[in-house]
Write an enzyme that holds these catalytic residues in place. Structure first.
Site, PDB file in Angstrom:
ATOM      1  N   SER A  49       0.888  -1.158   0.000  1.00 35.73           N
ATOM      2  CA  SER A  49       0.000   0.000   0.000  1.00 35.73           C
ATOM      3  C   SER A  49       0.929   1.212   0.000  1.00 35.73           C
ATOM      4  CB  SER A  49      -0.864  -0.004   1.260  1.00 35.73           C
ATOM      5  OG  SER A  49      -0.010   0.067   2.401  1.00 35.73           O
ATOM      6  N   ASP A  84      -0.728  -1.267  -4.240  1.00 29.00           N
ATOM      7  CA  ASP A  84      -2.089  -1.610  -3.827  1.00 29.00           C
ATOM      8  C   ASP A  84      -2.852  -0.327  -3.465  1.00 29.00           C
ATOM      9  OD1 ASP A  84      -4.142  -3.339  -3.127  1.00 29.00           O
ATOM     10  OD2 ASP A  84      -3.401  -3.666  -1.085  1.00 29.00           O
ATOM     11  N   ASP A 105      -6.811   3.367  -7.433  1.00 27.69           N
ATOM     12  CA  ASP A 105      -8.101   3.216  -6.770  1.00 27.69           C
ATOM     13  C   ASP A 105      -8.830   4.558  -6.772  1.00 27.69           C
ATOM     14  OD1 ASP A 105     -10.270   2.849  -5.169  1.00 27.69           O
ATOM     15  OD2 ASP A 105      -9.174   2.087  -3.433  1.00 27.69           O
ATOM     16  N   HIS A 177     -12.041  -5.318   3.532  1.00 30.99           N
ATOM     17  CA  HIS A 177     -10.694  -5.494   4.069  1.00 30.99           C
ATOM     18  C   HIS A 177     -10.769  -5.783   5.569  1.00 30.99           C
ATOM     19  CE1 HIS A 177      -9.462  -2.756   0.578  1.00 30.99           C
ATOM     20  NE2 HIS A 177      -8.872  -3.907   0.351  1.00 30.99           N
ATOM     21  N   GLY A 178      -9.794  -6.485   6.066  1.00 32.81           N
ATOM     22  CA  GLY A 178      -9.717  -6.724   7.514  1.00 32.81           C
ATOM     23  C   GLY A 178     -10.554  -7.924   7.924  1.00 32.81           C
ATOM     24  N   HIS A 207     -10.466  -8.483  -3.612  1.00 31.71           N
ATOM     25  CA  HIS A 207      -9.799  -7.872  -2.450  1.00 31.71           C
ATOM     26  C   HIS A 207     -10.385  -8.465  -1.176  1.00 31.71           C
ATOM     27  CE1 HIS A 207      -7.445  -4.360  -4.089  1.00 31.71           C
ATOM     28  NE2 HIS A 207      -8.013  -4.855  -5.172  1.00 31.71           N
ATOM     29  N   GLY A 208      -9.741  -8.161  -0.045  1.00 33.55           N
ATOM     30  CA  GLY A 208     -10.266  -8.637   1.239  1.00 33.55           C
ATOM     31  C   GLY A 208     -10.267 -10.143   1.314  1.00 33.55           C
ATOM     32  N   ASN A 229      -6.339 -10.937  -3.165  1.00 33.60           N
ATOM     33  CA  ASN A 229      -5.478 -10.133  -2.297  1.00 33.60           C
ATOM     34  C   ASN A 229      -5.576 -10.586  -0.842  1.00 33.60           C
ATOM     35  OD1 ASN A 229      -5.353  -8.686  -4.654  1.00 33.60           O
ATOM     36  ND2 ASN A 229      -5.750  -6.702  -3.719  1.00 33.60           N
ATOM     37  N   ASN A 231      -3.866  -9.834   3.041  1.00 33.54           N
ATOM     38  CA  ASN A 231      -3.012  -9.039   3.908  1.00 33.54           C
ATOM     39  C   ASN A 231      -3.230  -9.427   5.377  1.00 33.54           C
ATOM     40  OD1 ASN A 231      -1.330  -7.078   4.922  1.00 33.54           O
ATOM     41  ND2 ASN A 231      -2.736  -5.382   4.589  1.00 33.54           N
TER      42      ASN A 231
HETATM   43  P1  13P Z   1      -7.278  -8.384   3.678  1.00 33.17           P
HETATM   44  O1  13P Z   1      -6.442  -7.522   4.577  1.00 33.17           O
HETATM   45  O2  13P Z   1      -8.671  -8.462   4.140  1.00 33.17           O
HETATM   46  O3  13P Z   1      -6.627  -9.696   3.434  1.00 33.17           O
HETATM   47  O4  13P Z   1      -7.350  -7.632   2.264  1.00 33.17           O
HETATM   48  C1  13P Z   1      -6.184  -7.418   1.536  1.00 33.17           C
HETATM   49  C2  13P Z   1      -6.455  -6.583   0.361  1.00 33.17           C
HETATM   50  O5  13P Z   1      -7.498  -6.625  -0.245  1.00 33.17           O
HETATM   51  C3  13P Z   1      -5.381  -5.694  -0.090  1.00 33.17           C
HETATM   52  O6  13P Z   1      -5.774  -4.867  -1.119  1.00 33.17           O
END
Ligand code: 13P
Length: 291
Positions: A49, A84, A105, A177-178, A207-208, A229, A231
């Protein structure tokens, strides 16, 4: 070998698997992602990011680090270094710094501004050999201090942005996300199917990717997702392993120098690597490095 996403994701889409996008934060993260992909002979996307880029010293530092590790670790699988959720300015900075792919984005702006910026960045990225991901319908949750409610993308808007010549499209389908809330309703796979039908076989991005049940991830790949994706799950794996090491008193084991950063960070490093391997297997990209 550093490459952009264009061919990597086209081949994935045709082969009905997805390539993992893993966010990096530092040396340990970067090594874990690269070595996991190498061991499984899988293409991989390593991403920052803008916040993580700043944390690591800047976009040049990230680009040099990833390129140097690729060489020093003898990585032979295709590696894409991706920005990202880039801003308009951040995307331009990463093109100059040596990334091989950007995401712009513009989903928080008006659709007209999103279109105008995406169009300009498509030309700039392609002229410099980079690929570009765009987004329609913002992904919910919080990432790097940026919070957005999850939106469901409009297939017509998706088709319009794809016509600008982007390489892959992130479209909101109820993903966030998260950590997903307990009452989360799941992915809108019906909308994903409509977006896939409306967008001329463009590779779609989920994503997410942390915390979505495996069967939904697999179904999303069947419906046209070629990049997932991840994270948060890597962050949790790192934190839990490091916490365990400390809770066992190992950081204070002076006899064995448990406080040595190479020992202190090792369990976390190994946990990220195991998590990346688990995801690569789930996404189906094992042994897909030679395309
Ligand atoms: P998460 O943190 O939910 O895995 O999402 C990651 C993401 O989409 C990065 O762009």
């Amino acid at each position: 070998m550093l490459v952009n996403l264009t061919r990597m994701l086209r081949v994935a889409k045709d082969g009905h698997y997805a390539v993992g996008h893993f966010n990096t934060n530092n040396l340990e993260w970067s090594k874990a992602i690269l070595l996991a992909a190498q061991e499984l002979n899988s293409p991989v996307i390593i991403a920052t990011s803008e916040g993580a880029g700043k944390y690591m010293g800047g976009f040049y530092a990230v680009a040099q680090l990833v390129r140097a590790l690729d060489k020093d670790l003898n990585i032979t699988v295709p590696v894409c270094l991706h920005l990202d959720h880039g801003t308009y300015e951040g995307a331009k900075a990463c093109i100059a710094a040596g990334y091989t792919s950007i995401m712009y984005d513009g989903s928080h702006d008006s659709f007209e501004t999103n279109i105008a910026h995406t169009k300009e960045l498509v030309n700039l990225a392609h002229d410099n050999g980079l690929s570009i991901e765009a987004e329609v319908g913002s992904i919910g949750g919080t990432e790097d201090g940026v919070t957005a409610d999850g939106e469901i993308a409009d297939p017509k808007e998706c088709a319009q942005i794809v016509s600008l010549g982007i390489d892959c499209l992130a479209a909101g389908i109820g993903n966030i996300h998260g950590i997903y809330p307990k009452d989360w309703k799941g992915l809108h796979l019906d909308v994903l199917a409509k977006i896939n039908a409306a967008t001329n076989n463009i590779p779609l991005v989920l994503h997410g990717g942390s915390g979505i049940p495996d069967n939904q991830v697999k179904q999303a790949i069947i419906e046209g997702v070629s990049k997932v994706n991840v994270n948060t799950e890597c962050q949790l794996a790192f934190a839990e392993a490091t916490e365990k090491y400390c809770a066992e008193g190992k950081a204070h084991d002076y006899l064995n120098k448990g406080f040595d950063p190479r020992k202190l960070l090792k369990p976390g490093y190994e946990a990220i690597k195991a998590k990346v391997e688990e995801k690569i297997k789930l996404f189906g990209s094992v042994n897909k490095a030679n395309y």
